[in-house]
Design an enzyme around this catalytic site. Sequence first.
Site, PDB file in Angstrom:
ATOM      1  N   LYS A 182      -9.824   3.211  -8.738  1.00  0.00           N
ATOM      2  CA  LYS A 182      -8.858   3.737  -7.770  1.00  0.00           C
ATOM      3  C   LYS A 182      -8.401   2.607  -6.852  1.00  0.00           C
ATOM      4  CE  LYS A 182      -8.687   5.307  -3.772  1.00  0.00           C
ATOM      5  NZ  LYS A 182      -7.482   4.697  -3.171  1.00  0.00           N
ATOM      6  N   GLY A 234     -14.114  -2.511   0.937  1.00  0.00           N
ATOM      7  CA  GLY A 234     -13.203  -2.050   1.978  1.00  0.00           C
ATOM      8  C   GLY A 234     -13.845  -2.200   3.344  1.00  0.00           C
ATOM      9  N   SER A 235     -13.435  -1.336   4.259  1.00  0.00           N
ATOM     10  CA  SER A 235     -13.891  -1.486   5.644  1.00  0.00           C
ATOM     11  C   SER A 235     -15.271  -0.859   5.859  1.00  0.00           C
ATOM     12  CB  SER A 235     -12.878  -0.823   6.573  1.00  0.00           C
ATOM     13  OG  SER A 235     -12.817   0.551   6.269  1.00  0.00           O
ATOM     14  N   GLY A 239     -16.971   2.479   4.206  1.00  0.00           N
ATOM     15  CA  GLY A 239     -18.203   2.248   3.444  1.00  0.00           C
ATOM     16  C   GLY A 239     -19.312   3.198   3.872  1.00  0.00           C
ATOM     17  N   GLU A 257     -19.072  -3.611  -0.444  1.00  0.00           N
ATOM     18  CA  GLU A 257     -18.613  -4.947  -0.027  1.00  0.00           C
ATOM     19  C   GLU A 257     -17.684  -4.720   1.157  1.00  0.00           C
ATOM     20  OE1 GLU A 257     -19.635  -7.726  -1.028  1.00  0.00           O
ATOM     21  OE2 GLU A 257     -20.572  -7.297  -2.946  1.00  0.00           O
ATOM     22  N   CYS A 291     -11.925 -11.025   3.562  1.00  0.00           N
ATOM     23  CA  CYS A 291     -13.144 -10.481   4.186  1.00  0.00           C
ATOM     24  C   CYS A 291     -14.051 -11.569   4.743  1.00  0.00           C
ATOM     25  CB  CYS A 291     -13.902  -9.621   3.184  1.00  0.00           C
ATOM     26  SG  CYS A 291     -14.253 -10.472   1.642  1.00  0.00           S
ATOM     27  N   GLU A 389     -13.527  -7.536  13.432  1.00  0.00           N
ATOM     28  CA  GLU A 389     -12.748  -8.126  12.354  1.00  0.00           C
ATOM     29  C   GLU A 389     -11.274  -7.800  12.600  1.00  0.00           C
ATOM     30  OE1 GLU A 389     -12.886  -6.202   8.462  1.00  0.00           O
ATOM     31  OE2 GLU A 389     -13.056  -8.171   7.540  1.00  0.00           O
TER      32      GLU A 389
HETATM   33  P1  NAD Z   1     -10.325   0.786   3.643  1.00  0.00           P
HETATM   34  O1  NAD Z   1     -11.765   1.044   3.859  1.00  0.00           O
HETATM   35  O2  NAD Z   1      -9.338   1.412   4.534  1.00  0.00           O
HETATM   36  O3  NAD Z   1      -9.889   1.244   2.164  1.00  0.00           O
HETATM   37  C1  NAD Z   1     -10.486   0.711   1.004  1.00  0.00           C
HETATM   38  C2  NAD Z   1     -10.361   1.716  -0.119  1.00  0.00           C
HETATM   39  O4  NAD Z   1     -11.076   2.890   0.228  1.00  0.00           O
HETATM   40  C3  NAD Z   1      -8.937   2.160  -0.429  1.00  0.00           C
HETATM   41  O5  NAD Z   1      -8.801   2.293  -1.823  1.00  0.00           O
HETATM   42  C4  NAD Z   1      -8.853   3.525   0.258  1.00  0.00           C
HETATM   43  O6  NAD Z   1      -7.942   4.414  -0.347  1.00  0.00           O
HETATM   44  C5  NAD Z   1     -10.260   4.036   0.078  1.00  0.00           C
HETATM   45  N1  NAD Z   1     -10.683   5.017   1.079  1.00  0.00           N
HETATM   46  C6  NAD Z   1     -10.238   5.155   2.356  1.00  0.00           C
HETATM   47  N2  NAD Z   1     -10.880   6.187   2.965  1.00  0.00           N
HETATM   48  C7  NAD Z   1     -11.746   6.690   2.056  1.00  0.00           C
HETATM   49  C8  NAD Z   1     -12.700   7.744   2.082  1.00  0.00           C
HETATM   50  N3  NAD Z   1     -12.891   8.495   3.176  1.00  0.00           N
HETATM   51  N4  NAD Z   1     -13.425   7.977   0.972  1.00  0.00           N
HETATM   52  C9  NAD Z   1     -13.279   7.219  -0.123  1.00  0.00           C
HETATM   53  N5  NAD Z   1     -12.381   6.218  -0.222  1.00  0.00           N
HETATM   54  C10 NAD Z   1     -11.626   5.948   0.856  1.00  0.00           C
HETATM   55  O7  NAD Z   1     -10.185  -0.794   3.616  1.00  0.00           O
HETATM   56  P2  NAD Z   1      -8.857  -1.648   3.470  1.00  0.00           P
HETATM   57  O8  NAD Z   1      -8.119  -1.590   4.756  1.00  0.00           O
HETATM   58  O9  NAD Z   1      -8.162  -1.281   2.216  1.00  0.00           O
HETATM   59  O10 NAD Z   1      -9.439  -3.115   3.252  1.00  0.00           O
HETATM   60  C11 NAD Z   1      -9.718  -3.968   4.295  1.00  0.00           C
HETATM   61  C12 NAD Z   1     -11.209  -4.064   4.497  1.00  0.00           C
HETATM   62  O11 NAD Z   1     -11.851  -4.425   3.285  1.00  0.00           O
HETATM   63  C13 NAD Z   1     -11.592  -5.134   5.483  1.00  0.00           C
HETATM   64  O12 NAD Z   1     -12.587  -4.652   6.364  1.00  0.00           O
HETATM   65  C14 NAD Z   1     -12.163  -6.236   4.606  1.00  0.00           C
HETATM   66  O13 NAD Z   1     -13.062  -7.087   5.244  1.00  0.00           O
HETATM   67  C15 NAD Z   1     -12.797  -5.453   3.513  1.00  0.00           C
HETATM   68  N6  NAD Z   1     -12.980  -6.285   2.311  1.00  0.00           N
HETATM   69  C16 NAD Z   1     -14.252  -6.664   1.963  1.00  0.00           C
HETATM   70  C17 NAD Z   1     -14.459  -7.487   0.861  1.00  0.00           C
HETATM   71  C18 NAD Z   1     -15.844  -7.897   0.452  1.00  0.00           C
HETATM   72  O14 NAD Z   1     -16.035  -8.249  -0.697  1.00  0.00           O
HETATM   73  N7  NAD Z   1     -16.835  -7.857   1.324  1.00  0.00           N
HETATM   74  C19 NAD Z   1     -13.368  -7.911   0.105  1.00  0.00           C
HETATM   75  C20 NAD Z   1     -12.101  -7.509   0.485  1.00  0.00           C
HETATM   76  C21 NAD Z   1     -11.910  -6.680   1.590  1.00  0.00           C
END
Ligand code: NAD
Length: 487
Positions: A182, A234-235, A239, A257, A291, A389
């Site tokens: 997804k 993601g965030s 997470g 991650e 990230c 961040e």
């Molecule tokens: P986000 O958490 O908003 O979204 C990430 C994904 O999760 C998207 O596909 C989104 O649709 C999905 N999502 C959102 N809410 C959800 C829920 N309640 N249940 C299940 N899935 C859900 O993050 P973002 O804004 O897309 O990405 C930015 C963040 O990702 C930053 O904090 C960044 O540091 C982190 N990131 C981490 C790494 C790593 O490897 N550590 C790599 C890249 C990005």
Amino acid sequence: MTLPFSASNPPTQIFLNNQFVDAKSSQKFSVYNPKDSSLVCDKVPLCGEDDVNAAVDGAEAAFPKWKKMPNTERRDLLLRFADLIDKHSEELAVLTRITLGAPYESFGRFEGSMAAESFRYYAGFVDKFGGESYPQDNGFLKITRHEPLGVTAGVVPWNGPLGTVGLKAAPALATGNCFILKPSEKTPFAALALGHLIQEAGFPPGVFQVVSGDGSTGALIARHMRIRKISFTGSIPTGKKIQQMAAESNLKRVTLELGGKSPALVFDDCNLDNAVTWCVNAIAANTGQVCFAASRVYVQEGIRDQFVAKYKAALEERAKTIGDPDAKGTIMGPLVDESQFKRVMGFIERGASQGNLLTGGQRVGDQGCFVQPTVFTDVDLDAEISQNEIFGPVSIVNTFKTEEEVIEKANATEYGLMAGVFTQDINRALRIASDFESGMVGINCVSLTMMNTPFGGSKQSGLGRECGRNALEHFTEPKTVMINLTY
Ligand code: NAD
């Protein structure tokens, strides 16, 4: 042959059982081009329960045969898929660029190659992740096998829409799992277009599928009773929700991650130009939407003025490369969208009262989501811009006197993804590498990753690791078999 998709004809169907099909859900979402905020598409399917269930049904049906596919065939499939990603790298990058805004030369090429290399790397592991056997000390031979988990899923962010797919799908498929992807609702197209390459590579139907949607679709995956593993990037707030949903449903395995606020420590005795180069690239790459970006720089007081002058000059030089991501020569594109632009500008505006503005601080141009690389100096440890961040090209630079003092400051956040130390003193470098509370450490480098070593964070930056052998462990479970030799 080229992909049947393009910037003016992006994919608007989901990919199930090796077919592009209309989603059962009639809900759609829109995506915009961050270079000028123009509408790219308003017909991206927002998958609902029936769509996720259909993907799970397909994956469950495919799993028994897929996990028993001969190693060489599975290896060759992954290798063919890697070659196809390389072959279509520029087309895939266009599909990402129209909603992420990342130029090909500075990001798209790198991301495509990272995805292809993931599949090659894990193809090499298909027949090399054997189990163990133990001494027949008590009349029993004991062996362990690494069993695939079944239906697994990857939920990925927008800042590395293709690279993050490789890091999850490749180890999942190499170990015999089926995989449902997804992508982020901000950057859905390259992931959906992969369906075409999945078909062409010859994966059996149901093995590798793609559903588009937003957080509600991600939540359906996280709560699903027949998905056995979710690998999430993601965030931190999302997470945490995912871990909770996984626990409350079927205790599916979770890899997280998450975000970072990575420190770079620059000592008086370092190679100054090397330190400046790494620190600049670390915060400017992908417009700071990385990230493990080194967003907190601590400079020892003896070289403070030289470092600050060179860091400022290099970032101002980089600012001259901001522009249309489709134009040749552009290195820095816009932020991903208006909400991210507002978020980053909000941090910058509030930062003005938390530190001294060294450079940047302004929007670039009068349309699109472009922002100058921005640095604040002399920021308190508990200030908002020290602790959060920002996920844009914004860093802080502070001064320190002693090693003890700076280690305490470096570790004084809830993040723990990456940390870097710049010094010629190897004893000090290794001492600090061990004192950093982070999953990854760079010595005379920072904000980098390698395919064959674990990638991930400590503290609230994550749970589990990607890359290397570790990812295989996170997509399998050991099964112990005991054989009675006295029977
Ligand atoms: P986000 O958490 O908003 O979204 C990430 C994904 O999760 C998207 O596909 C989104 O649709 C999905 N999502 C959102 N809410 C959800 C829920 N309640 N249940 C299940 N899935 C859900 O993050 P973002 O804004 O897309 O990405 C930015 C963040 O990702 C930053 O904090 C960044 O540091 C982190 N990131 C981490 C790494 C790593 O490897 N550590 C790599 C890249 C990005």
